[in-house]
Design a protein around this motif. Structure first.
Motif, PDB file in Angstrom:
ATOM      1  N   SER A   1      31.466  46.031  30.650  1.00 14.10           N
ATOM      2  CA  SER A   1      31.999  44.898  31.399  1.00 14.10           C
ATOM      3  C   SER A   1      32.684  43.901  30.472  1.00 14.10           C
ATOM      4  O   SER A   1      33.787  43.419  30.756  1.00 14.10           O
ATOM      5  N   VAL A   2      32.038  43.586  29.359  1.00 11.20           N
ATOM      6  CA  VAL A   2      32.642  42.658  28.396  1.00 11.20           C
ATOM      7  C   VAL A   2      33.986  43.195  27.913  1.00 11.20           C
ATOM      8  O   VAL A   2      34.973  42.466  27.848  1.00 11.20           O
ATOM      9  N   ALA A   3      34.038  44.496  27.624  1.00 13.01           N
ATOM     10  CA  ALA A   3      35.287  45.101  27.166  1.00 13.01           C
ATOM     11  C   ALA A   3      36.372  45.023  28.241  1.00 13.01           C
ATOM     12  O   ALA A   3      37.552  44.799  27.938  1.00 13.01           O
ATOM     13  N   ALA A   4      35.981  45.201  29.503  1.00  8.53           N
ATOM     14  CA  ALA A   4      36.948  45.132  30.597  1.00  8.53           C
ATOM     15  C   ALA A   4      37.539  43.731  30.713  1.00  8.53           C
ATOM     16  O   ALA A   4      38.756  43.567  30.930  1.00  8.53           O
TER      17      ALA A   4
ATOM     18  N   GLY B   1      39.959  43.201  27.921  1.00 10.63           N
ATOM     19  CA  GLY B   1      41.193  43.921  28.211  1.00 10.63           C
ATOM     20  C   GLY B   1      42.039  43.241  29.262  1.00 10.63           C
ATOM     21  O   GLY B   1      43.259  43.450  29.325  1.00 10.63           O
ATOM     22  N   ALA B   2      41.401  42.412  30.093  1.00 14.83           N
ATOM     23  CA  ALA B   2      42.114  41.703  31.152  1.00 14.83           C
ATOM     24  C   ALA B   2      42.601  40.327  30.709  1.00 14.83           C
ATOM     25  O   ALA B   2      43.033  39.525  31.541  1.00 14.83           O
ATOM     26  N   GLY B   3      42.525  40.055  29.413  1.00 16.31           N
ATOM     27  CA  GLY B   3      43.071  38.802  28.893  1.00 16.31           C
ATOM     28  C   GLY B   3      42.073  37.678  28.730  1.00 16.31           C
ATOM     29  O   GLY B   3      42.460  36.551  28.413  1.00 16.31           O
ATOM     30  N   PHE B   4      40.785  37.956  28.961  1.00 17.74           N
ATOM     31  CA  PHE B   4      39.753  36.946  28.739  1.00 17.74           C
ATOM     32  C   PHE B   4      39.423  36.885  27.247  1.00 17.74           C
ATOM     33  O   PHE B   4      39.645  37.836  26.502  1.00 17.74           O
ATOM     34  N   ARG B   5      38.878  35.765  26.840  1.00 17.57           N
ATOM     35  CA  ARG B   5      38.362  35.629  25.484  1.00 17.57           C
ATOM     36  C   ARG B   5      36.860  35.416  25.543  1.00 17.57           C
ATOM     37  O   ARG B   5      36.338  34.833  26.501  1.00 17.57           O
ATOM     38  N   PHE B   6      36.165  35.902  24.518  1.00 17.84           N
ATOM     39  CA  PHE B   6      34.735  35.649  24.411  1.00 17.84           C
ATOM     40  C   PHE B   6      34.549  34.231  23.892  1.00 17.84           C
ATOM     41  O   PHE B   6      35.095  33.857  22.850  1.00 17.84           O
ATOM     42  N   SER B   7      33.786  33.416  24.645  1.00 19.73           N
ATOM     43  CA  SER B   7      33.584  32.021  24.255  1.00 19.73           C
ATOM     44  C   SER B   7      32.259  31.797  23.540  1.00 19.73           C
ATOM     45  O   SER B   7      32.213  31.128  22.506  1.00 19.73           O
TER      46      SER B   7
ATOM     47  N   THR C   1      39.455  46.978  34.464  1.00 11.46           N
ATOM     48  CA  THR C   1      40.277  46.044  33.697  1.00 11.46           C
ATOM     49  C   THR C   1      41.507  45.609  34.480  1.00 11.46           C
ATOM     50  O   THR C   1      41.844  44.419  34.551  1.00 11.46           O
ATOM     51  N   THR C   2      42.174  46.585  35.106  1.00 11.06           N
ATOM     52  CA  THR C   2      43.364  46.275  35.896  1.00 11.06           C
ATOM     53  C   THR C   2      43.039  45.335  37.045  1.00 11.06           C
ATOM     54  O   THR C   2      43.766  44.368  37.301  1.00 11.06           O
ATOM     55  N   LEU C   3      41.935  45.597  37.742  1.00  4.09           N
ATOM     56  CA  LEU C   3      41.598  44.779  38.907  1.00  4.09           C
ATOM     57  C   LEU C   3      41.110  43.390  38.505  1.00  4.09           C
ATOM     58  O   LEU C   3      41.391  42.410  39.197  1.00  4.09           O
ATOM     59  N   ILE C   4      40.388  43.289  37.400  1.00  4.91           N
ATOM     60  CA  ILE C   4      39.994  41.963  36.913  1.00  4.91           C
ATOM     61  C   ILE C   4      41.235  41.133  36.615  1.00  4.91           C
ATOM     62  O   ILE C   4      41.327  39.951  36.979  1.00  4.91           O
ATOM     63  N   SER C   5      42.199  41.735  35.953  1.00  9.66           N
ATOM     64  CA  SER C   5      43.442  41.029  35.658  1.00  9.66           C
ATOM     65  C   SER C   5      44.157  40.615  36.944  1.00  9.66           C
ATOM     66  O   SER C   5      44.650  39.482  37.070  1.00  9.66           O
TER      67      SER C   5
ATOM     68  N   VAL D   1      31.452  56.134  40.887  1.00  7.21           N
ATOM     69  CA  VAL D   1      31.572  56.616  39.513  1.00  7.21           C
ATOM     70  C   VAL D   1      33.001  57.047  39.200  1.00  7.21           C
ATOM     71  O   VAL D   1      33.501  56.826  38.089  1.00  7.21           O
ATOM     72  N   ALA D   2      33.689  57.642  40.157  1.00  3.17           N
ATOM     73  CA  ALA D   2      35.048  58.144  39.928  1.00  3.17           C
ATOM     74  C   ALA D   2      36.023  57.031  39.553  1.00  3.17           C
ATOM     75  O   ALA D   2      37.054  57.298  38.928  1.00  3.17           O
ATOM     76  N   ASP D   3      35.707  55.791  39.904  1.00  2.00           N
ATOM     77  CA  ASP D   3      36.594  54.664  39.608  1.00  2.00           C
ATOM     78  C   ASP D   3      36.219  53.943  38.322  1.00  2.00           C
ATOM     79  O   ASP D   3      36.848  52.935  37.965  1.00  2.00           O
ATOM     80  N   ARG D   4      35.217  54.455  37.626  1.00  2.00           N
ATOM     81  CA  ARG D   4      34.756  53.795  36.405  1.00  2.00           C
ATOM     82  C   ARG D   4      35.277  54.529  35.168  1.00  2.00           C
ATOM     83  O   ARG D   4      35.492  55.724  35.183  1.00  2.00           O
ATOM     84  N   GLY D   5      35.433  53.758  34.096  1.00  2.00           N
ATOM     85  CA  GLY D   5      35.811  54.356  32.829  1.00  2.00           C
ATOM     86  C   GLY D   5      37.246  54.825  32.750  1.00  2.00           C
ATOM     87  O   GLY D   5      37.626  55.541  31.815  1.00  2.00           O
TER      88      GLY D   5
END
Length: 230
Positions: free
Chosen positions: A195-198, A201-207, A164-168, A155-159
């Motif tokens: 998750s979608v927001a992350a 934020g990591a540069g993905f687009r919603f398709s 977002t940083t790690l996905i990128s 939990v401490a690593d969420r929000g």
């Protein structure tokens, strides 16, 4: 963000004839222009050799799962209600172990990893060949498309923007280490808004929204750009 959930269709459920897998291996050999020895996660260009990356939140390293060492903590994460709602791998440790061992025993189209941040295991990842995945039954994919499943364990690593940083970071690694890959995909449950927001934020687009076998997914795509050229 607790999790970017896995599809209920297991990556390994899509059976491929050996000659089809061999075709991909030949293509990769031809692209490289040299003979290589292929073992383990060869369909994903040796995730085990990708190495660490320096990020804004620390030094991050994808480490392929070691069952005896890693499954107990992954199982604990899977039983967190925020994760369980989307991964559906709750229960005794054997449930997670069976899921992980199936990938490790496969042909390398999906590689389960622990995400280690500054030496501390804190996330679980599955790097997979989306073009060899059941996802290909539901939406158009390209050869060598690479998919991501992940969860942030504690939990401490969420929000805090860590996800977002790690996905990128992982997406950058995929595009740098897999020259044949032109897109990175993810398919979180549409209800998993964090998750979608992350991913956005990591540069993905919603398709698109895609009806998979057990969920309605948001298909997220990050295309290779000139900046991502290896």
């Amino acid at each position: 963000m607790a999790s970017a959930d896995a599809s209920a269709d297991d990556t390994l459920d899509l059976h491929l004839p050996e000659e089809f897998v061999a075709l991909f291996r030949k293509e990769e050999h031809d692209l490289a222009g040299t003979e290589t020895t292929r073992t383990g996660d060869d369909l994903l260009d040796r995730v085990v050799e990708w190495g660490p990356a320096v990020t804004a939140v620390g030094v991050f390293h994808l480490v392929p799962v070691r069952v005896e060492q890693d499954v107990p903590v992954i199982s604990r994460w899977m039983n967190d209600p925020a994760v369980a709602a989307f991964w559906e791998l709750t229960g005794p440790q054997s449930v997670t172990e069976e899921h992980v061992r199936a990938q490790l025993a496969g042909d390398g189209r999906s590689v389960p990893c622990v995400g280690v941040l500054d030496g501390v295991p804190m996330s679980y990842w599955e790097i997979y060949r989306a073009d060899l995945d059941p996802l290909a039954r539901y939406c158009p994919v390209r050869p060598h498309d690479t998919g991501l499943h992940l969860l942030i364990g504690d939990v401490a690593d969420r929000g805090q923007g860590v996800g977002t940083t790690l996905i990128s970071t992982v997406t950058d690694l995929v595009l740098a280490r897999r020259p044949a890959c032109t897109r990175v995909l993810a398919e979180p449950d549409v209800r998993n808004t964090a998750s979608v927001a992350a991913f956005l934020g990591a540069g993905f687009r919603f398709s698109a929204e895609v009806d998979l076998s057990a969920k309605r997914a948001a298909l997220m795509i990050r295309d290779r750009t000139p900046c991502d050229l290896p």
